[in-house]
Motif scaffolding. Structure first.
Motif, PDB file in Angstrom:
ATOM      1  N   THR A  43       0.839  -1.189   0.000  1.00 24.63           N
ATOM      2  CA  THR A  43       0.000   0.000   0.000  1.00 24.63           C
ATOM      3  C   THR A  43       0.878   1.244   0.000  1.00 24.63           C
ATOM      4  N   ARG A  44       0.554   2.200  -0.842  1.00 27.28           N
ATOM      5  CA  ARG A  44       1.272   3.479  -0.848  1.00 27.28           C
ATOM      6  C   ARG A  44       0.678   4.364   0.254  1.00 27.28           C
ATOM      7  N   VAL A  45       1.555   4.983   1.035  1.00 28.83           N
ATOM      8  CA  VAL A  45       1.123   5.839   2.138  1.00 28.83           C
ATOM      9  C   VAL A  45       1.799   7.193   1.976  1.00 28.83           C
ATOM     10  N   TYR A  46       1.017   8.259   1.995  1.00 28.45           N
ATOM     11  CA  TYR A  46       1.538   9.613   1.837  1.00 28.45           C
ATOM     12  C   TYR A  46       1.178  10.445   3.067  1.00 28.45           C
ATOM     13  N   LEU A  47       2.160  11.209   3.561  1.00 25.77           N
ATOM     14  CA  LEU A  47       1.913  12.184   4.619  1.00 25.77           C
ATOM     15  C   LEU A  47       1.745  13.544   3.969  1.00 25.77           C
ATOM     16  N   ALA A  48       0.678  14.218   4.277  1.00 27.82           N
ATOM     17  CA  ALA A  48       0.507  15.594   3.818  1.00 27.82           C
ATOM     18  C   ALA A  48       1.252  16.480   4.807  1.00 27.82           C
ATOM     19  N   CYS A  49       2.379  17.033   4.382  1.00 28.28           N
ATOM     20  CA  CYS A  49       3.211  17.839   5.274  1.00 28.28           C
ATOM     21  C   CYS A  49       2.491  19.130   5.644  1.00 28.28           C
ATOM     22  N   GLY A  50       2.866  19.671   6.767  1.00 28.42           N
ATOM     23  CA  GLY A  50       2.226  20.883   7.236  1.00 28.42           C
ATOM     24  C   GLY A  50       1.078  20.541   8.167  1.00 28.42           C
ATOM     25  N   VAL A  61      -3.174   5.516   0.883  1.00 37.16           N
ATOM     26  CA  VAL A  61      -3.610   6.071   2.162  1.00 37.16           C
ATOM     27  C   VAL A  61      -2.974   7.445   2.308  1.00 37.16           C
ATOM     28  N   TYR A  62      -3.766   8.453   2.645  1.00 35.68           N
ATOM     29  CA  TYR A  62      -3.285   9.826   2.831  1.00 35.68           C
ATOM     30  C   TYR A  62      -3.462  10.204   4.299  1.00 35.68           C
ATOM     31  N   LEU A  63      -2.380  10.641   4.931  1.00 36.17           N
ATOM     32  CA  LEU A  63      -2.398  10.973   6.352  1.00 36.17           C
ATOM     33  C   LEU A  63      -2.259  12.478   6.548  1.00 36.17           C
ATOM     34  N   PHE A  64      -3.057  13.018   7.473  1.00 38.19           N
ATOM     35  CA  PHE A  64      -3.071  14.445   7.781  1.00 38.19           C
ATOM     36  C   PHE A  64      -2.960  14.605   9.293  1.00 38.19           C
ATOM     37  N   ARG A  65      -2.215  15.637   9.740  1.00 39.54           N
ATOM     38  CA  ARG A  65      -2.017  15.877  11.166  1.00 39.54           C
ATOM     39  C   ARG A  65      -2.550  17.233  11.562  1.00 39.54           C
ATOM     40  N   GLY A  66      -3.091  17.329  12.775  1.00 44.98           N
ATOM     41  CA  GLY A  66      -3.597  18.585  13.307  1.00 44.98           C
ATOM     42  C   GLY A  66      -2.484  19.479  13.823  1.00 44.98           C
ATOM     43  N   ARG A  67      -2.851  20.676  14.237  1.00 46.31           N
ATOM     44  CA  ARG A  67      -1.882  21.679  14.673  1.00 46.31           C
ATOM     45  C   ARG A  67      -1.073  21.230  15.888  1.00 46.31           C
ATOM     46  N   ARG A  68      -1.721  20.669  16.887  1.00 40.78           N
ATOM     47  CA  ARG A  68      -1.026  20.259  18.101  1.00 40.78           C
ATOM     48  C   ARG A  68      -0.267  18.942  17.937  1.00 40.78           C
ATOM     49  N   GLY A  69      -0.578  18.200  16.883  1.00 42.16           N
ATOM     50  CA  GLY A  69       0.128  16.949  16.629  1.00 42.16           C
ATOM     51  C   GLY A  69      -0.414  15.768  17.387  1.00 42.16           C
ATOM     52  N   ARG A  70      -1.543  15.923  18.065  1.00 49.36           N
ATOM     53  CA  ARG A  70      -2.111  14.822  18.840  1.00 49.36           C
ATOM     54  C   ARG A  70      -3.187  14.064  18.078  1.00 49.36           C
ATOM     55  N   SER A  71      -3.657  14.629  16.961  1.00 55.46           N
ATOM     56  CA  SER A  71      -4.682  13.940  16.179  1.00 55.46           C
ATOM     57  C   SER A  71      -4.210  13.754  14.743  1.00 55.46           C
ATOM     58  N   LYS A  94      -5.680  12.126  10.801  1.00 56.64           N
ATOM     59  CA  LYS A  94      -6.759  11.592   9.979  1.00 56.64           C
ATOM     60  C   LYS A  94      -6.142  10.850   8.801  1.00 56.64           C
ATOM     61  N   ALA A  95      -6.708   9.689   8.504  1.00 53.22           N
ATOM     62  CA  ALA A  95      -6.270   8.879   7.375  1.00 53.22           C
ATOM     63  C   ALA A  95      -7.433   8.752   6.401  1.00 53.22           C
ATOM     64  N   LEU A  96      -7.168   9.040   5.135  1.00 55.17           N
ATOM     65  CA  LEU A  96      -8.175   8.976   4.082  1.00 55.17           C
ATOM     66  C   LEU A  96      -7.725   7.922   3.076  1.00 55.17           C
ATOM     67  N   TRP A  97      -8.623   6.993   2.728  1.00 53.41           N
ATOM     68  CA  TRP A  97      -8.288   6.007   1.707  1.00 53.41           C
ATOM     69  C   TRP A  97      -9.547   5.483   1.032  1.00 53.41           C
ATOM     70  N   HIS A  98      -9.355   5.009  -0.180  1.00 54.59           N
ATOM     71  CA  HIS A  98     -10.437   4.408  -0.951  1.00 54.59           C
ATOM     72  C   HIS A  98     -10.067   2.948  -1.166  1.00 54.59           C
ATOM     73  N   ASP A  99     -10.936   2.040  -0.745  1.00 55.43           N
ATOM     74  CA  ASP A  99     -10.635   0.611  -0.822  1.00 55.43           C
ATOM     75  C   ASP A  99     -11.185  -0.066  -2.071  1.00 55.43           C
ATOM     76  N   GLY A 100     -11.629   0.709  -3.037  1.00 60.96           N
ATOM     77  CA  GLY A 100     -12.204   0.158  -4.254  1.00 60.96           C
ATOM     78  C   GLY A 100     -13.715   0.152  -4.227  1.00 60.96           C
ATOM     79  N   VAL A 101     -14.293   0.308  -3.040  1.00 60.57           N
ATOM     80  CA  VAL A 101     -15.745   0.316  -2.896  1.00 60.57           C
ATOM     81  C   VAL A 101     -16.225   1.664  -2.357  1.00 60.57           C
ATOM     82  N   ALA A 102     -15.558   2.151  -1.323  1.00 64.47           N
ATOM     83  CA  ALA A 102     -15.996   3.381  -0.670  1.00 64.47           C
ATOM     84  C   ALA A 102     -14.799   4.153  -0.133  1.00 64.47           C
ATOM     85  N   LEU A 103     -15.006   5.442   0.054  1.00 60.44           N
ATOM     86  CA  LEU A 103     -14.004   6.311   0.660  1.00 60.44           C
ATOM     87  C   LEU A 103     -14.164   6.222   2.170  1.00 60.44           C
TER      88      LEU A 103
END
Length: 114
Positions: A8-15, A43-53, A55-64
């Motif tokens: 699986t390809r995994v990308y971190l959205a920096c910032g 899989v696309y990963l996003f981090r909040g400002r404080r770094g404690r949360s 979110k991972a977004l991915w599409h498995d071929g059926v649903a987002l």
């Protein structure tokens, strides 16, 4: 926790990402900022400002799908760059999702001969 399957390809959205954003806003962010298709199985990963949360977004071929993960103590280790994305292996992503340092993982030494 179950990590992403091998290959699986995994990308971190920096910032920093606004954690109020839902899957529609995050998929738009993947298309506009990262220049990739959010429905390609990565899989696309996003981090909040404080770094404690995170979110991972991915599409498995059926649903987002959208996974939200929050640490009670500490923060998710994140690259220092403020723009672009970073590619991770599924093993590194599993470490990141556990809140562990994924950038400096070293194999244990194993003897080559008895």
């Amino acid at each position: 926790m179950i990590g992403p399957p091998p290959g699986t390809r995994v990308y971190l959205a920096c910032g920093v990402t606004d954690m109020r954003a839902g899957m529609d806003r995050l998929s738009t962010l993947v298309q506009q900022s990262l220049g990739t298709n959010p429905f390609d199985g990565a899989v696309y990963l996003f981090r909040g400002r404080r770094g404690r949360s995170l979110k991972a977004l991915w599409h498995d071929g059926v649903a987002l799908s959208l996974l939200v993960r929050r640490l009670e103590h500490g923060h998710f280790p994140w690259p220092m760059t403020s723009t672009g994305s970073v590619t991770l292996s599924p093993a590194q992503a599993s470490l990141l999702l556990e809140g562990l340092e994924w950038r400096s993982v070293q194999r244990e030494w194993r003897p080559t001969a008895a």
